[in-house]
Write a protein that holds these residues in place. Structure first.
Motif, PDB file in Angstrom:
ATOM      1  N   ALA A 117       0.813  -1.208   0.000  1.00  0.00           N
ATOM      2  CA  ALA A 117       0.000   0.000   0.000  1.00  0.00           C
ATOM      3  C   ALA A 117       0.851   1.263   0.000  1.00  0.00           C
ATOM      4  O   ALA A 117       1.926   1.325   0.595  1.00  0.00           O
ATOM      5  CB  ALA A 117      -0.933   0.006   1.207  1.00  0.00           C
ATOM      6  N   ASN A 118       0.321   2.273  -0.674  1.00  0.00           N
ATOM      7  CA  ASN A 118       0.952   3.580  -0.781  1.00  0.00           C
ATOM      8  C   ASN A 118      -0.123   4.636  -0.579  1.00  0.00           C
ATOM      9  O   ASN A 118      -1.234   4.497  -1.101  1.00  0.00           O
ATOM     10  CB  ASN A 118       1.594   3.729  -2.171  1.00  0.00           C
ATOM     11  N   PRO A 119       0.162   5.695   0.186  1.00  0.00           N
ATOM     12  CA  PRO A 119      -0.879   6.709   0.422  1.00  0.00           C
ATOM     13  C   PRO A 119      -1.401   7.377  -0.843  1.00  0.00           C
ATOM     14  O   PRO A 119      -2.519   7.893  -0.854  1.00  0.00           O
ATOM     15  CB  PRO A 119      -0.186   7.730   1.341  1.00  0.00           C
ATOM     16  N   LYS A 120      -0.634   7.332  -1.925  1.00  0.00           N
ATOM     17  CA  LYS A 120      -1.097   7.930  -3.179  1.00  0.00           C
ATOM     18  C   LYS A 120      -2.174   7.080  -3.853  1.00  0.00           C
ATOM     19  O   LYS A 120      -2.892   7.568  -4.733  1.00  0.00           O
ATOM     20  CB  LYS A 120       0.081   8.108  -4.132  1.00  0.00           C
ATOM     21  N   VAL A 124      -7.064   4.692   0.402  1.00  0.00           N
ATOM     22  CA  VAL A 124      -7.406   4.873   1.816  1.00  0.00           C
ATOM     23  C   VAL A 124      -6.813   3.761   2.674  1.00  0.00           C
ATOM     24  O   VAL A 124      -6.754   2.604   2.263  1.00  0.00           O
ATOM     25  CB  VAL A 124      -8.944   4.881   1.970  1.00  0.00           C
ATOM     26  N   ALA A 125      -6.390   4.136   3.885  1.00  0.00           N
ATOM     27  CA  ALA A 125      -6.042   3.168   4.920  1.00  0.00           C
ATOM     28  C   ALA A 125      -7.199   3.079   5.900  1.00  0.00           C
ATOM     29  O   ALA A 125      -7.684   4.097   6.392  1.00  0.00           O
ATOM     30  CB  ALA A 125      -4.766   3.595   5.649  1.00  0.00           C
ATOM     31  N   LEU A 136      -0.032   7.044  10.162  1.00  0.00           N
ATOM     32  CA  LEU A 136      -0.382   6.901   8.750  1.00  0.00           C
ATOM     33  C   LEU A 136      -0.847   8.233   8.164  1.00  0.00           C
ATOM     34  O   LEU A 136      -0.569   8.538   7.002  1.00  0.00           O
ATOM     35  CB  LEU A 136      -1.462   5.835   8.573  1.00  0.00           C
ATOM     36  N   GLN A 164       2.037  10.178   7.188  1.00  0.00           N
ATOM     37  CA  GLN A 164       2.620   9.703   5.934  1.00  0.00           C
ATOM     38  C   GLN A 164       1.819  10.173   4.719  1.00  0.00           C
ATOM     39  O   GLN A 164       2.259   9.990   3.590  1.00  0.00           O
ATOM     40  CB  GLN A 164       2.673   8.173   5.930  1.00  0.00           C
ATOM     41  N   TYR A 196      -1.655   9.382   4.292  1.00  0.00           N
ATOM     42  CA  TYR A 196      -2.832   8.564   4.041  1.00  0.00           C
ATOM     43  C   TYR A 196      -4.118   9.302   4.398  1.00  0.00           C
ATOM     44  O   TYR A 196      -4.164  10.066   5.372  1.00  0.00           O
ATOM     45  CB  TYR A 196      -2.796   7.286   4.876  1.00  0.00           C
ATOM     46  N   VAL A 221      -7.195   8.323   6.176  1.00  0.00           N
ATOM     47  CA  VAL A 221      -7.390   7.225   7.118  1.00  0.00           C
ATOM     48  C   VAL A 221      -8.847   7.154   7.550  1.00  0.00           C
ATOM     49  O   VAL A 221      -9.408   8.136   8.059  1.00  0.00           O
ATOM     50  CB  VAL A 221      -6.494   7.384   8.355  1.00  0.00           C
ATOM     51  N   GLY A 274      -2.051  13.887   5.744  1.00  0.00           N
ATOM     52  CA  GLY A 274      -3.264  13.154   5.437  1.00  0.00           C
ATOM     53  C   GLY A 274      -4.401  13.627   6.314  1.00  0.00           C
ATOM     54  O   GLY A 274      -4.306  14.648   6.999  1.00  0.00           O
ATOM     55  N   SER A 307       5.182  -0.716   5.897  1.00  0.00           N
ATOM     56  CA  SER A 307       5.797  -0.117   4.709  1.00  0.00           C
ATOM     57  C   SER A 307       6.997  -0.902   4.188  1.00  0.00           C
ATOM     58  O   SER A 307       7.329  -0.804   3.005  1.00  0.00           O
ATOM     59  CB  SER A 307       6.227   1.322   5.008  1.00  0.00           C
TER      60      SER A 307
END
Length: 282
Positions: A6-9, A12-13, A30, A33, A35, A37, A59, A222
């Motif tokens: 997973a990548n924040p770009k 959603v987390a 997160l 970073q 995300y 969330v 985020g 990560s």
């Protein structure tokens, strides 16, 4: 093909049990970073202050209250997050409870409740979110276990049983998840200083502040492999202890916890015929 991470770009987390303890700290990490969330917790345990604390981060955090034991409610929650915030690329199943189960005070309901929250609370969210991930051809799932999964400890017949089941769940699903480009990880932390561990009747060597545990967890998500465990000076000896012959393992654990010298306590009021524990009786 490299397995998806997973990548924040990308989206959603989603974190269950995200309004307090380790889940709350991870939501902040997160969000830092970048995300978006989504946090799920009981409606009676609002995440309002978390939303305020993360408002200025890269985020952002949004609350989607739900009881993880509600199968249909969890499916609706997943659908709501997907519609409102976007695709869930990282699902962290962190919600859990700890109910001590000393052998002289066994209550059936305590076992049911432990598995309802700790195990089926994962399954209820895992099934619908994986359907979205499978359709997209990628995803990242994290389930939170415990070092108590490695061997049996006093008072953890219910809790440790759920965490061992979580590890087997992740190991079993990995075969097919890899084919679907869905990464699955199991995180087995040691003792973390949260409201949950305050209920623990055992000594807790290596007790970690929640912010340090969250950072280790975020780094494992990560960069880590299938299993992420910490702190090493606690988790690895426990992992090795679990490989010893069971009689030796029990002796070591009994001595470590001073359990051999603990007297049985029969003073607690026995549960009623309904299977409720005294503090839950109507």
């Amino acid at each position: 093909m490299t397995l998806y991470r997973a990548n924040p770009k990308d989206g959603v987390a989603w974190i269950t049990g995200g309004s307090s303890g380790l889940g709350r700290a991870l939501a902040k990490d997160l969000a830092r970073q970048g995300y978006a969330v989504a946090v799920t917790a009981l409606p009676s345990d609002p995440a309002d202050t978390l939303l305020v604390e993360t408002a200025q981060m890269t985020g952002h955090v949004k609350s989607f209250p739900c009881d993880v034991t509600d199968e249909e409610g969890m499916a609706r929650t997943v659908a709501a997050i997907e519609e409102d915030m976007g695709p869930i690329v990282l699902a962290v199943f962190n919600a859990g409870n700890y109910i001590a189960t000393p052998g002289e005070h066994l209550v059936v309901r305590d076992f049911h409740r432990s598995f309802a929250v700790n195990y089926f609370g994962i399954v209820n969210g895992l099934v619908p979110v994986v359907e979205y991930m499978r359709a997209r051809g990628r995803g990242h799932v994290v389930v939170v276990g415990s070092v108590t999964a490695y061997s049996g400890w006093p008072t953890t017949a219910a809790y440790g049983g759920t965490k061992a089941a979580i590890n087997i769940l992740a190991e079993s699903l990995k075969y097919d998840f890899d084919k679907m480009n869905i990464r699955i990880q199991v995180i087995n932390p040691g003792f973390v200083d949260t409201p949950l561990t305050e209920k623990n009747m055992l000594p807790m060597p290596g007790l970690m502040p929640v912010h340090r545990a969250s950072r280790r967890m975020a780094r494992g998500i990560s960069k880590g492999g299938f299993e992420v465990t910490f702190p090493y000076h606690i988790s690895w000896p426990l992992k090795l202890l679990g490989l010893l012959p069971r009689p030796i393992c029990r002796i070591v654990i009994g001595l470590t916890t001073s359990w051999w010298g603990r007297p049985l306590n029969f003073d607690r009021k026995m549960p009623s015929e309904t299977g409720r524990s005294p503090d839950q009786a109507a």
